[in-house]
Motif scaffolding. Structure first.
Motif: not given
Length: 86
Positions: A63, A65, A77-81, A83, A86
């Motif tokens: 993700g 960081y 900061r963003y670790t959701n899959s 979308y 990254v």
């Protein structure tokens, strides 16, 4: 072999280790000597670094960081899959 990306923070250089992408290294002598600043697989393999203001953004295999202390610690900061990658 992968060329290490280097960013400049004042008089310090920061890079992803070219042979172990789980490590962030710094140099305070224009790259003559590199010292480990962060080494862990907790956040995956580091792929890219970007300096924005006083924050460093890192794209990793797990993700996005950020670090507010020159790469010593990382905050997700963003670790959701949802979308995709990254």
């Amino acid at each position: 072999y992968k060329m290490a990306q280097v960013i400049s923070i004042g008089t310090t250089l920061l890079r992803i280790n070219p042979t172990n992408s789980n490590k962030i290294e710094y140099s305070s002598n224009n790259g003559k000597l590199w010292i480990s600043r962060y080494a862990s697989s907790n956040y995956g393999e580091f792929r890219d670094l970007l300096l924005f203001g006083s924050e460093i953004f890192a794209v990793t295999s797990k993700g996005l960081y950020i670090s507010k202390n020159e790469g010593r610690n990382w905050i997700p900061r963003y670790t959701n899959s949802t979308y995709g990658r990254v």
